[in-house]
Each structure stands twice: as C-alpha cells, then as structure tokens.
Design a protein around this motif. Structure first.
Motif, PDB file in Angstrom:
ATOM      1  N   VAL A  60       0.768  -1.223   0.049  1.00  0.00           N
ATOM      2  CA  VAL A  60       0.039   0.018  -0.002  1.00  0.00           C
ATOM      3  C   VAL A  60       0.790   1.272   0.194  1.00  0.00           C
ATOM      4  N   THR A  62       0.757   5.448   0.912  1.00  0.00           N
ATOM      5  CA  THR A  62       0.200   6.455   2.026  1.00  0.00           C
ATOM      6  C   THR A  62      -0.567   7.388   1.096  1.00  0.00           C
ATOM      7  N   THR A  67      -5.403   3.075   1.964  1.00  0.00           N
ATOM      8  CA  THR A  67      -4.495   2.818   3.190  1.00  0.00           C
ATOM      9  C   THR A  67      -4.744   3.640   4.198  1.00  0.00           C
ATOM     10  N   LYS A 102      -0.537  -3.251   9.800  1.00  0.00           N
ATOM     11  CA  LYS A 102       0.750  -2.670   8.909  1.00  0.00           C
ATOM     12  C   LYS A 102       2.119  -3.441   9.472  1.00  0.00           C
TER      13      LYS A 102
END
Length: 165
Positions: A60, A62, A67, A102
């Motif tokens: 992903v 940002t 995200t 994450k």
C-alpha cells in the motif's frame, strides 16, 4: 409458517480446500474498507500475495484512500475468485472479513515479504521500495465461501490459512 432451511452447508475439508485454492490463486482482490470521514464503504482493487503462513498481504501507498482508511479502522473485507465463461455467479468466490495490520519497515520479515510479493508481481519493482509504500497483512477472521450455486459455507480463520509451499 414453516422454518426456512439454511442454505449454508456444514464446512468440510472440500470447502476448506476450495477456500485455500481461491486465496492462493488470487493475484488481486477487491478490497472493501470504511471511509473514516463518511463511514461509507469503499472498494478498491489491490494486488495480493500470501505470506509463508498463508495470510494475505498487500502493498500500500500512503497516497491511497484505502491505506488511510485501513490505518483509521483496520476492519475490511475482500473478495477473491475469478468468473469463467458463462454465468459469473456459477463460479466459486470467497468473501473474507479481516483485520489489517501494518508491517513495520524494519520488521525482520519484511525482506521475505518483499521477495514473495515481487515473485507474484514483478512489475511492482518499479515502486515497491518508494518510502511511502509498505506492506499490510490482511488477517482473516471469518469468511463466506460460495462454491457455485447451492454450495455456500461459513468458514473461520483456521479454515482459511495454511502454510504456503
């Protein structure tokens, strides 16, 4: 009024195998997230791979809305399974309810995830090391498997993830 008979079949080994095959063969999935500003669901297409334990993970940026949504609320779902010829509803598909997690840039498993991801998606080499990109595990909690007409199953996390060879 008579009771309605459930269309959900008991989960068996054949259903587990089909679910795992759908996950292992997926190159991309439709990922549903909740927009943190509006609360509305939003769907994106993302590239996917499986870690060695069979847990899906994605790359992903940002800059992507999905995200930001996952960072604000890790609840998500995704659908995998490709329709073939004929009626698309006659082909197997799975919807997985999951939690996003994450992977830290300095996590010891990151190099292995990078290698796995590049093995599945070689063109991602163009951007995989950009500083705004990271990996997120999409950890299954439960799933709904539709194996084609009349073949519906509910599965839990243990039914879905198996070590990848």
């Amino acid at each position: 009024m008579p009771d309605k008979t459930s269309v959900i079949r008991p989960t068996d080994e054949q259903a587990r195998l089909l679910a795992r095959q759908l996950l292992q063969s997926a190159r991309y999935v439709s990922l549903a997230v909740l927009d943190p500003e509006t609360g509305w669901p939003s769907v994106s297409r993302v590239l996917v791979a499986l870690d060695p334990s069979g847990v899906p993970f994605i790359l992903v940026s940002t800059l992507a809305a999905h995200t930001r949504s996952l960072l604000a609320d890790p609840r998500c779902s995704f659908m995998a399974g490709e329709p073939g010829k004929g009626d698309p509803l006659a082909h197997a598909r799975i919807t997985v309810m999951a939690l996003a997690e994450k992977v830290a840039q300095d996590a010891p498993e990151r190099p292995q995830l990078r290698d796995i991801f590049l093995g599945h998606h070689p063109k991602s080499a163009l951007y995989i090391d950009f500083p705004d990109f990271s990996f997120m595990r999409i950890i299954p909690q439960r799933a709904s498997l539709n194996g084609g007409f009349g073949r519906a199953f509910n599965l839990d996390a243990a039914d879905l993830c198996a070590p990848v060879a």
